[in-house]
Design an enzyme around this catalytic site. Structure first.
Site, short mmCIF file in Angstrom:
data_model
loop_
_atom_site.label_atom_id
_atom_site.label_comp_id
_atom_site.label_asym_id
_atom_site.label_seq_id
_atom_site.Cartn_x
_atom_site.Cartn_y
_atom_site.Cartn_z
N LEU A 265 0.83 -1.17 0.00
CA LEU A 265 0.06 0.14 -0.02
C LEU A 265 0.71 1.07 -0.14
CD1 LEU A 265 -2.54 -1.27 2.92
CD2 LEU A 265 -3.05 -1.14 0.25
N CYS A 266 0.54 2.26 -0.76
CA CYS A 266 1.13 3.44 -0.86
C CYS A 266 0.03 4.64 -1.11
CB CYS A 266 2.42 3.57 -1.81
SG CYS A 266 1.93 3.44 -3.52
N SER A 267 0.49 5.85 -1.29
CA SER A 267 -0.26 6.98 -1.73
C SER A 267 -1.32 6.66 -2.67
CB SER A 267 0.31 8.31 -1.99
OG SER A 267 0.99 8.50 -0.74
N VAL B 106 -3.60 3.25 -0.34
CA VAL B 106 -3.93 2.80 1.07
C VAL B 106 -5.32 3.11 1.15
CG1 VAL B 106 -3.28 5.13 1.87
CG2 VAL B 106 -2.93 3.13 3.17
#
Length: 101
Positions: free
Chosen positions: A7-9, A39
């Site tokens: 998960l990232c931005s 995310v």
């Protein structure tokens, strides 16, 4: 089969790392499903994945997400910044599998 979600931005910066992790798994003969996402989609994906790996840029959300994930016996870990920066898929995969148990 273990299921790992990075998960990232936006779910984009982790895409290259996903590819490197999949290659590392293939080299070792490990069957694993690895994907990347924003995310913001965490709750939608919670029941499907075994572990959630946070990119360093969203590590500040770990406690919040861990609280929700732990209710379903799921893990939320932050990817080591050095491994993330060097896109060390092998090391990130090893750490994720170790955390899953």
């Amino acid at each position: 089969m273990k299921k790992i979600l990075l998960l990232c931005s936006q779910g984009m910066s982790t895409s290259l790392l996903v590819t490197k992790m999949k290659n590392a798994a293939k080299e070792k003969g490990i069957e694993v499903e690895i994907e990347a996402s924003s995310v913001e989609k965490f709750l939608d994906k919670l029941s499907y994945y075994d572990i959630f790996l946070l990119g360093p840029q969203v590590r500040f959300r770990q406690q919040e997400l861990h609280k929700v994930a732990s209710e379903q016996n799921k893990r939320v870990e932050v990817i080591n910044m050095m491994d993330y920066g060097t896109m060390n898929g092998k090391k990130v995969l090893e750490e994720a599998l170790k955390a899953i148990g």
